[in-house]
Design an enzyme around this catalytic site. Structure first.
Site, PDB file in Angstrom:
ATOM      1  N   LYS B  79     -90.073  -4.574  52.158  1.00 34.22           N
ATOM      2  CA  LYS B  79     -90.910  -4.284  50.873  1.00 34.22           C
ATOM      3  C   LYS B  79     -89.941  -3.286  50.324  1.00 34.22           C
ATOM      4  O   LYS B  79     -89.100  -2.304  50.937  1.00 34.22           O
ATOM      5  CB  LYS B  79     -92.179  -3.702  51.417  1.00 34.22           C
ATOM      6  N   SER B 154    -100.817  -4.071  48.725  1.00 40.68           N
ATOM      7  CA  SER B 154     -99.602  -4.094  47.945  1.00 40.68           C
ATOM      8  C   SER B 154     -98.306  -4.684  48.436  1.00 40.68           C
ATOM      9  O   SER B 154     -97.327  -5.012  47.638  1.00 40.68           O
ATOM     10  CB  SER B 154     -98.917  -2.522  47.690  1.00 40.68           C
ATOM     11  N   SER B 178    -102.529  -2.017  52.811  1.00 46.44           N
ATOM     12  CA  SER B 178    -101.555  -2.813  51.900  1.00 46.44           C
ATOM     13  C   SER B 178    -100.591  -3.604  52.833  1.00 46.44           C
ATOM     14  O   SER B 178    -100.018  -4.340  52.452  1.00 46.44           O
ATOM     15  CB  SER B 178    -100.588  -1.727  51.158  1.00 46.44           C
TER      16      SER B 178
END
Lengths: 482, 490, 94
Positions: B79, B154, B178
């Site tokens: 990420k 996210s 997330s």
């Protein structure tokens, strides 16, 4: 006219001299080139996290203990939020409602009066970077710019806050000096005001004598010496008195002490004061100072200035002399060692605060660089007591020792300063002189002591000035009596 | 499914170990897949082909020398809120555009140490604030199961690449769900470990007391493999757990016979998507049939958890994001004074959701409101922890849906922050308590979209968490693959 | 009831240069979010200690050991502006 009393409180910041910074492994190095002791943590790069330096915690606890504070068992770090370009994270890791040390005091003597100043709190935080402002005519840019160096960012910083107990500029000055001595004695900081490793912010307000309630205060920043602090407070008291006397009101504000003009000027009004939005620092765990840790801290506290001072006074030396040796730990240690090896305290103290200090000043050397030991002082003292060295010659010998010419014995020999204090040798000289001056001897025997000086002089002359005049005088008196 | 790109880590590791394939081949397969899927998904922000090829070559040498670990040579994605030395790290924000970090985060460097192969950096909601990966300054990521829909967030990019086969696994970060919610929406496994188990050093902070890095994988065992590589104490993170790491494999094949499984009515709400509720209840029944002791528990305070979370997380974020000021790195929008430069840089550099949360957090901490908002939220946090502690006196794990709905359409909730926040209603309590939780895919809804099932356990209860999750994986037998991950699409 | 807030003051505290239109819009959104968030106040929690952190640990320290700093050129290469080894910014208001 109303008579006013000043109410003064002092916030002191002390940079701790640890090897590494408060929350990262960058060196604490004030001489490094700009931005060369920085890392992801102290530059606040994204993703970096603080980890507290254990030695810094020991350092602040020792300051707290020295100021008779309670070492708080459970305390916390908080974030103090404000934007300023020299603060990389735009929040400062500090402490808020539970500092590491609280409720202490410090005893001082000012204007001849003993006085106790309460210490509200001692807390741990981190220093900011440094900004330099380049003006329109600056050497670097035509446009007005500021430059930032983050070497200092994250250096461990201890804040010491007093109660508003101080009433005069002199008390403030003495407090500052005492605190500086304590911090240096603890060995946690060099506490240099001119270099900023110790900094004072002074809160000053006035109130009519007899009134309980405090007046509106101003905070004075940029006092870079004890003398500046004294003068800034005197100025602020005079300024506020004038404002009040002319029917004005004091504005709560931060004022800047200007060294050149010797006055304070307004920096910013506190009305628009920052909302720091303190909250517990989630990147750090709570601090737990257990009994064992506290005990370790107390055990490591060296003899503090106040105790050292009273110990010196007990040896019979005066306040001023004692003060010099308390203020400079090295001198004090030399004194203690000399006395321990047998030197007379008064004699040793006079040499140390006289000849030694003067020599250091003249030659611009550090005490550690002098080839002078405590044993030398003791030996010198023995030589004087034994009469083999006059008080004047002793000072010469001490100078020779400090100049590296050897031990007091060696210097006295090589500089030919030894007195003849051998009774046998002197008696021979005395007898010769007495035999040559029968008139004088007769006069004395008839009770007229006037010729004594003359006779002593003759013996001194015969010995080339190396006789101990006190002993000569004694020998002549005894011979005449016979 | 003969494509190398669709293998589990454990299978790929066996092939590497036996010499039947190489890390370079695995990387080629993944890059080939990305070449097909990326134009549809936009899950990667950066693909570091050169760096990955070098890493794969190193891994192959190491494997040849017989020195390979489980993760050696496995292509993974990170990420883009994880700091990678020399590789642009943006957090999907304009304010960090072009930032080349001078250091690696701890989780990243631990993966490098075993020569795992980082393929690239994945898209996220800017600063991990969001539940759809629509709040990225660099474009929306789409769901491999239906590109009209969001992948969740996210960590939407990380979930999408794992589902699509353009990485074997990915690291995400989970502040309020997330990792788990996008894993659920993309039909993969997502783990939020116990707070402190994985170092946060080098994870760009959103909310420090809630953030935790976790793996997104295609199987429960793969999650264990990744966690083993990254977990454990780190001197660079003061909040890193100092004790011994538990044996995550202890219960992997133990089944659930005798395991006490708690179901909380508060996390099975009538306003959730009916197919999600039905699938969840069915799995609870299957667990019961498999020998688990299912019990009803009560978590009364979780009703307030969402509200507390939306005060605590923004408050911490408001300070964490203060460092983005145009002085030392990233974007600068000039001004007459530094104050003006900072304010302009921040207003232009942050997207609307980030600004919203910074304002919210600033307000919640400000003088006069702290007690009513932030302070009170922290008290709710205490109550949530108490509820969990009480529940765990009677059960070993808790279960719930991961997300109240399956993947929603792009744009459906992006104008309604409160509706979006509700996506995390089941996942947020574990972040407040610090406990571990995992999402496992258990089926598809009527539209063919994956449904995630969440298992929660007490802190450091990863072994029992994996025990339950592995059995759920077996019971669900979820073998469906997104259309994008099959050879039909070119 | 949406919560009324002084959004301009909050934006200033957060160092965000927002125009009037943006301020109005964010003010409204925040008001609505806070209306939900206010639910936390409904709980009778006066006797409950706040939780700041999920970990029950204390005292995580670092030994006072120096580790190498970053290379200055590498650091400044990321800066929007630098002059002679320092970060350069527009003039700072005292």
């Amino acid at each position: 006219m109303t008579e006013y009393e000043a109410v003064i409180g002092i916030e002191t910041h002390v940079e701790l001299q640890t090897n590494s910074k408060m929350f990262c492994g960058c060196a604490v190095d004030f001489n490094a080139e700009a931005n060369t002791v920085v890392c992801p943590v102290c530059l606040a790069l994204p993703g970096a996290l603080p980890v507290p330096n254990a030695s810094a915690i020991d350092g602040i606890l020792s300051i707290g203990a020295a100021l008779s504070c309670e070492l708080v068992e459970h305390s916390l770090f908080h974030r103090k939020n404000y934007f300023y370009p020299d603060l990389p994270k735009n929040y400062q890791i500090s402490q808020y409602d539970v500092p590491l040390c609280a409720d202490g005091h410090i005893d001082i003597v000012a204007d001849g009066e003993p006085f106790r100043i309460g210490i509200t709190r001692v807390h741990m935080e981190e220093d900011t970077g440094k900004s330099t402002h380049i003006g329109d005519d600056g050497r670097i840019r035509a446009a007005s710019h500021s430059l930032l160096d983050f070497n200092r960012a994250g250096v461990p910083l201890v804040e010491i806050v007093t109660e508003p107990d101080i009433r005069t500029a002199e008390q403030a000055r003495v407090y500052g000096a005492e605190l500086q001595m304590i911090v240096r004695t603890l060995g946690v900081s060099d506490a240099r005001l001119e270099e900023g490793s110790m900094r004072f912010d002074v809160n000053v307000s006035l109130r009519p004598v007899g009134q309980e309630e405090f007046g509106t205060r101003t905070e004075v920043k940029n006092v870079n010496s004890l003398r500046s602090m004294y003068r800034a407070i005197e100025f602020e008291i005079a300024r506020q008195t004038e404002v009040l006397d002319s029917g004005g009101t004091i504005v709560q504000e931060t004022r800047h002490w200007n060294e050149d003009s010797q006055r304070t000027t307004s920096m910013r009004s506190k009305e628009d004061s920052e909302d720091y939005r303190y909250f517990q620092e989630p990147d750090l765990l709570p601090l737990h100072i257990d009994a064992a840790w506290s005990a370790r801290v107390y055990a490591a506290i060296p003899e503090l200035p106040a105790i050292r001072r009273s110990r010196y006074l007990e040896t019979g030396i005066d306040m001023v002399t004692a003060g010099v040796m308390v203020a400079d730990a090295g001198l004090g240690e030399l004194f203690d060692a000399a006395v321990a090896s047998g030197a007379d305290p008064k004699q040793a103290a006079n040499w140390i605060t006289g000849e030694v200090v003067a020599n250091l000043r003249r030659t611009e050397r550090q005490l550690a660089d002098l080839p002078l030991s405590a044993e030398h002082l003791t030996q010198l003292d023995e030589m004087v007591s034994a009469g083999s060295l006059s008080a004047t010659a002793a000072k010469d010998v001490l100078g020779g020792v400090m100049d590296g010419e050897g031990s007091p014995e060696q210097v006295a020999q090589s500089r030919d300063l030894l007195q003849i204090s051998d009774t046998g040798a002197l008696t021979t000289e005395v007898n010769t002189v007495l035999a040559d001056n029968e008139d004088a001897v007769d006069k004395m025997r008839s009770g007229d002591m006037k010729p004594l000086g003359f006779l002593v002089g003759q013996v001194m002359k015969a010995t080339g000035g190396k006789a101990d005049p006190r002993m000569v005088s004694e020998l002549i008196r005894n011979s005449v009596k016979e | 499914m003969s494509d190398l790109a669709d293998l589990s880590i454990t299978s790929a590791h066996e092939l590497l170990d036996s010499g039947e394939t190489s890390s370079s081949e695995l990387l080629d397969a993944v890059l080939k897949r990305a070449g097909i899927t990326e134009s549809h998904l936009h899950a990667y922000l950066t693909i570091d082909k050169a760096g990955a090829a070098e890493a794969a070559a190193r891994a192959d040498e190491r494997i040849a020398a017989g020195d390979g670990a489980q993760m050696t040579g496995i292509p993974i994605a990170l990420k883009d809120n994880m700091v990678t030395k020399g590789v642009e790290t943006t957090c999907s924000s304009k304010i960090l555009s072009g930032w080349i970090p001078p250091y690696d985060g701890t989780a990243v460097s631990r993966l490098k140490e075993v020569d795992a192969v980082t393929v690239g950096k994945t898209n996220l909601d800017e600063f991990a604030m969001g539940s759809s990966t629509e709040n990225s300054a660099y474009g929306v990521t789409r769901n491999p199961w239906d590109t009209e829909r969001v992948p969740g967030g996210s960590s939407g990019g990380s979930a999408a690449v794992v589902a699509a086969g353009s990485a074997f696994a990915a690291l995400g970060s989970d502040t309020g769900g997330s990792v788990r919610q996008p894993a659920a929406l993309c039909g993969v496994v997502g783990l939020k470990p116990t707070y402190g188990l994985v170092s946060r050093y080098g994870l760009i902070a959103f909310a420090s007391s809630l953030d935790q890095i976790g793996p997104i994988t295609r199987s429960v065992e793969d999650a264990v493999v990744v966690l083993e590589a990254i977990a454990g104490h780190d001197v660079m993170d003061a909040t890193s757990y100092r004790g011994a790491v538990p044996d995550f494999r202890a219960g992997l094949s133990a089944g659930v016979a005798g395991l006490r499984v708690g179901v909380a009515a508060e996390l099975l709400r009538d306003d959730m998507q009916p197919e999600v509720l039905a699938a969840t209840r069915k799995m609870v029944d299957q667990l019961s049939d498999a020998g688990a002791a299912v019990r009803q528990v009560s978590l009364p305070s979780v009703e307030y958890a969402l509200s507390a979370y939306y005060l605590i997380a923004p408050a911490e974020a408001s300070a964490n994001l203060a460092r983005f000021d145009g002085v030392r790195y990233g974007l600068r929008v000039d001004g007459e004074t530094t104050e003006e430069m900072m304010a302009r840089t921040r207003a232009e550099g942050f997207g609307p959701e980030v600004i919203r949360r910074i304002l919210l957090g600033t307000y919640a901490l400000s003088a006069g409101y702290y007690d009513a908002f932030y302070g009170q939220a922290q008290r709710v946090r205490t109550l949530v922890r108490r509820d969990f502690a009480a529940a765990y006196e009677n059960v070993d794990v808790l279960v719930s849906p991961t997300s109240p709905t399956t993947a929603f359409s792009v744009g459906e909730k992006s104008t309604d922050p409160i509706a979006m926040y509700y996506s995390d209603v089941c996942t947020i309590p574990s972040n407040l308590s610090g406990d571990p939780a995992i999402s496992v895919p258990i089926g598809l809804d009527d539209a063919g979209l994956p449904i995630g099932f969440q298992v929660m356990a007490p802190s450091l209860g990863e072994p029992v968490l994996f025990q339950a999750a592995a059995e759920i994986e077996r019971l669900a037998d979820f073998t469906a693959r997104p259309r994008l991950a099959t050879s039909e699409v070119t | 009831m949406p919560v009324e807030i002084d959004i301009a003051k909050v934006a200033k505290l957060a160092r965000l240069a927002l125009n009037d239109e943006q301020l109005a819009s964010y003010g409204e959104q925040l008001g609505a979010i806070l209306e939900h968030a206010e639910r936390v106040q409904a709980m009778a929690t006066d006797d409950v200690e706040p939780t700041s952190h999920p970990l029950a640990m204390t005292n995580s320290f670092r030994a006072d050991v120096v580790i190498p700093s970053l290379d200055r050129d590498e650091v400044l290469s990321q800066a929007p502006d630098s002059v002679e080894g320092q970060f350069a910014v527009p003039r700072i208001l005292e």
